[in-house]
Write a protein that holds these residues in place. Structure first.
Motif, PDB file in Angstrom:
ATOM      1  N   VAL A  26       1.021 -28.037  -5.087  1.00 51.21           N
ATOM      2  CA  VAL A  26       1.175 -27.373  -3.784  1.00 51.21           C
ATOM      3  C   VAL A  26       0.837 -25.891  -3.899  1.00 51.21           C
ATOM      4  O   VAL A  26       0.139 -25.333  -3.038  1.00 51.21           O
ATOM      5  CB  VAL A  26       2.611 -27.570  -3.251  1.00 51.21           C
ATOM      6  N   TYR A  27       1.291 -25.264  -4.963  1.00 47.13           N
ATOM      7  CA  TYR A  27       1.042 -23.833  -5.135  1.00 47.13           C
ATOM      8  C   TYR A  27      -0.438 -23.540  -5.345  1.00 47.13           C
ATOM      9  O   TYR A  27      -0.991 -22.621  -4.744  1.00 47.13           O
ATOM     10  CB  TYR A  27       1.854 -23.318  -6.319  1.00 47.13           C
ATOM     11  N   SER A  28      -1.089 -24.336  -6.194  1.00 50.26           N
ATOM     12  CA  SER A  28      -2.495 -24.068  -6.509  1.00 50.26           C
ATOM     13  C   SER A  28      -3.445 -24.491  -5.390  1.00 50.26           C
ATOM     14  O   SER A  28      -4.480 -23.850  -5.179  1.00 50.26           O
ATOM     15  CB  SER A  28      -2.888 -24.785  -7.807  1.00 50.26           C
ATOM     16  N   ASP A  29      -3.092 -25.551  -4.662  1.00 57.31           N
ATOM     17  CA  ASP A  29      -3.989 -26.064  -3.619  1.00 57.31           C
ATOM     18  C   ASP A  29      -3.768 -25.430  -2.260  1.00 57.31           C
ATOM     19  O   ASP A  29      -4.692 -25.425  -1.433  1.00 57.31           O
ATOM     20  CB  ASP A  29      -3.827 -27.590  -3.494  1.00 57.31           C
ATOM     21  N   ALA A  30      -2.557 -24.919  -2.013  1.00 57.98           N
ATOM     22  CA  ALA A  30      -2.243 -24.407  -0.677  1.00 57.98           C
ATOM     23  C   ALA A  30      -1.853 -22.935  -0.675  1.00 57.98           C
ATOM     24  O   ALA A  30      -2.418 -22.136   0.070  1.00 57.98           O
ATOM     25  CB  ALA A  30      -1.128 -25.246  -0.048  1.00 57.98           C
ATOM     26  N   LEU A  70      -3.039 -17.259   0.461  1.00 55.43           N
ATOM     27  CA  LEU A  70      -2.761 -15.847   0.220  1.00 55.43           C
ATOM     28  C   LEU A  70      -4.027 -15.053  -0.064  1.00 55.43           C
ATOM     29  O   LEU A  70      -4.102 -13.856   0.236  1.00 55.43           O
ATOM     30  CB  LEU A  70      -1.779 -15.696  -0.951  1.00 55.43           C
ATOM     31  N   SER A  71      -5.030 -15.719  -0.629  1.00 48.71           N
ATOM     32  CA  SER A  71      -6.302 -15.035  -0.896  1.00 48.71           C
ATOM     33  C   SER A  71      -7.245 -15.055   0.301  1.00 48.71           C
ATOM     34  O   SER A  71      -8.342 -14.512   0.220  1.00 48.71           O
ATOM     35  CB  SER A  71      -6.987 -15.673  -2.108  1.00 48.71           C
ATOM     36  N   GLY A  72      -6.824 -15.697   1.390  1.00 48.73           N
ATOM     37  CA  GLY A  72      -7.631 -15.717   2.602  1.00 48.73           C
ATOM     38  C   GLY A  72      -8.749 -16.733   2.608  1.00 48.73           C
ATOM     39  O   GLY A  72      -9.646 -16.666   3.461  1.00 48.73           O
ATOM     40  N   GLN A  73      -8.720 -17.698   1.700  1.00 48.53           N
ATOM     41  CA  GLN A  73      -9.791 -18.690   1.626  1.00 48.53           C
ATOM     42  C   GLN A  73      -9.626 -19.803   2.657  1.00 48.53           C
ATOM     43  O   GLN A  73     -10.619 -20.405   3.075  1.00 48.53           O
ATOM     44  CB  GLN A  73      -9.839 -19.294   0.223  1.00 48.53           C
ATOM     45  N   THR A  98      -7.147 -21.330   6.211  1.00 44.18           N
ATOM     46  CA  THR A  98      -6.257 -20.932   7.292  1.00 44.18           C
ATOM     47  C   THR A  98      -4.848 -21.471   7.048  1.00 44.18           C
ATOM     48  O   THR A  98      -4.606 -22.257   6.120  1.00 44.18           O
ATOM     49  CB  THR A  98      -6.782 -21.452   8.630  1.00 44.18           C
ATOM     50  N   PHE A  99      -3.923 -21.074   7.928  1.00 45.67           N
ATOM     51  CA  PHE A  99      -2.543 -21.504   7.793  1.00 45.67           C
ATOM     52  C   PHE A  99      -2.428 -23.011   8.001  1.00 45.67           C
ATOM     53  O   PHE A  99      -1.688 -23.692   7.290  1.00 45.67           O
ATOM     54  CB  PHE A  99      -1.675 -20.759   8.801  1.00 45.67           C
ATOM     55  N   LEU A 140      -1.079 -25.840   5.272  1.00 50.21           N
ATOM     56  CA  LEU A 140      -0.024 -26.829   5.498  1.00 50.21           C
ATOM     57  C   LEU A 140      -0.494 -28.234   5.136  1.00 50.21           C
ATOM     58  O   LEU A 140       0.224 -29.007   4.499  1.00 50.21           O
ATOM     59  CB  LEU A 140       0.430 -26.783   6.957  1.00 50.21           C
ATOM     60  N   SER A 141      -1.711 -28.555   5.547  1.00 50.62           N
ATOM     61  CA  SER A 141      -2.252 -29.880   5.252  1.00 50.62           C
ATOM     62  C   SER A 141      -2.461 -30.076   3.748  1.00 50.62           C
ATOM     63  O   SER A 141      -2.118 -31.130   3.192  1.00 50.62           O
ATOM     64  CB  SER A 141      -3.578 -30.087   5.995  1.00 50.62           C
ATOM     65  N   ALA A 142      -2.997 -29.053   3.089  1.00 48.93           N
ATOM     66  CA  ALA A 142      -3.233 -29.155   1.646  1.00 48.93           C
ATOM     67  C   ALA A 142      -1.926 -29.195   0.863  1.00 48.93           C
ATOM     68  O   ALA A 142      -1.816 -29.892  -0.142  1.00 48.93           O
ATOM     69  CB  ALA A 142      -4.100 -27.988   1.179  1.00 48.93           C
ATOM     70  N   GLY A 143      -0.922 -28.442   1.318  1.00 50.16           N
ATOM     71  CA  GLY A 143       0.358 -28.442   0.625  1.00 50.16           C
ATOM     72  C   GLY A 143       1.139 -29.726   0.806  1.00 50.16           C
ATOM     73  O   GLY A 143       1.915 -30.114  -0.076  1.00 50.16           O
ATOM     74  N   LEU A 144       0.935 -30.400   1.919  1.00 50.32           N
ATOM     75  CA  LEU A 144       1.659 -31.641   2.181  1.00 50.32           C
ATOM     76  C   LEU A 144       1.083 -32.814   1.398  1.00 50.32           C
ATOM     77  O   LEU A 144       1.802 -33.776   1.113  1.00 50.32           O
ATOM     78  CB  LEU A 144       1.629 -31.950   3.683  1.00 50.32           C
TER      79      LEU A 144
END
Length: 233
Positions: free
Chosen positions: A97-101, A106-109, A111-112, A116-120
């Motif tokens: 979750v940390y590396s993918d989302a 935080l680096s702006g690559q 969107t929010f 959320l989708s990548a972290g889930l």
């Protein structure tokens, strides 16, 4: 004390205010803050139901009941151990979750919404790996949904309750296995006391030292924790 008073240390000031949004970016930022606050509010439920915490704390609680040691270990110890075991088990998932989302957002690559989708997704993969197909089919049928072709077609709101009841069943299965040897000790002690005519003596008082002795001799905490960790691997 005088030295610290003489030095002019800067004291930060925090301003919290409510204003009128002047651009769509301000509205998006406000919505993001509301989403974050909502997630923080639901954090205890997320930790309890979307991770390995449910199975872990139930098994530890059933173990204490099987030993019949009342409040030993205390609830704080069991919950603390369950939390650290959950952190150990969920470390690969949280790392994904940390590396993918988190890092890309935080680096702006991304969107929010993409974060959320990548972290889930890693959390969904963890839940899928420990959810019984029977439980998932039940909730799909109750919602009137057709059998999904892929995991991506399964709604998260359908996956979560299926995962929870699967975890509850697994936890009670492990708890039953823990109860069996201690139940045998209780039966032997009760039968022995009855044969000796000592009906007024509570069997639990006599069997408790034997339960603790057996648990220590077989290195019970090692076996229980190892079994819990192995059940998630």
């Amino acid at each position: 004390m005088t030295y610290f008073l003489q030095t002019n240390l800067p004291i930060p000031r925090i301003d919290i205010g409510v204003g009128v949004a002047e651009s769509p970016a301000d509205v998006a930022a406000t919505l993001q803050i509301l989403v974050v606050l909502t997630i923080l509010t639901l954090a205890p439920a997320i930790l309890t139901l979307l991770t390995s915490f449910t199975r872990t704390v139930i098994v530890l609680s059933l173990l204490r009941n099987a030993l019949a040691t009342n409040q030993v270990p205390p609830n704080q110890v069991l919950v603390g151990l369950a939390l650290f075991l959950t952190a150990f088990i969920m470390a690969p998932t949280f790392g994904a979750v940390y590396s993918d989302a988190v890092v890309p957002y935080l680096s702006g690559q991304i969107t929010f919404e993409e974060a959320l989708s990548a972290g889930l997704e890693p959390i969904r993969e963890f839940m899928f790996s420990h959810t019984r197909e029977k439980d998932l089919e039940m909730f799909l049928d109750l919602r009137g949904q057709e059998r999904p072709a892929t995991k991506a077609d399964v709604d998260t709101l359908t996956l979560i309750p299926a995962f929870v009841i699967s975890e509850l069943k697994t936890a009670f299965q492990l708890g039953f296995v823990l109860f069996v040897p201690f139940l045998v000790i209780d039966m032997i002690v009760a039968s022995t006391l009855m044969a000796m005519g000592m009906l007024m003596l509570p069997p639990v008082m006599i069997s408790l030292p034997f339960k603790i002795l057996l648990f220590v001799l077989v290195d019970g905490w090692y076996l229980v924790v190892r079994s819990l960790l192995a059940s998630f691997m």
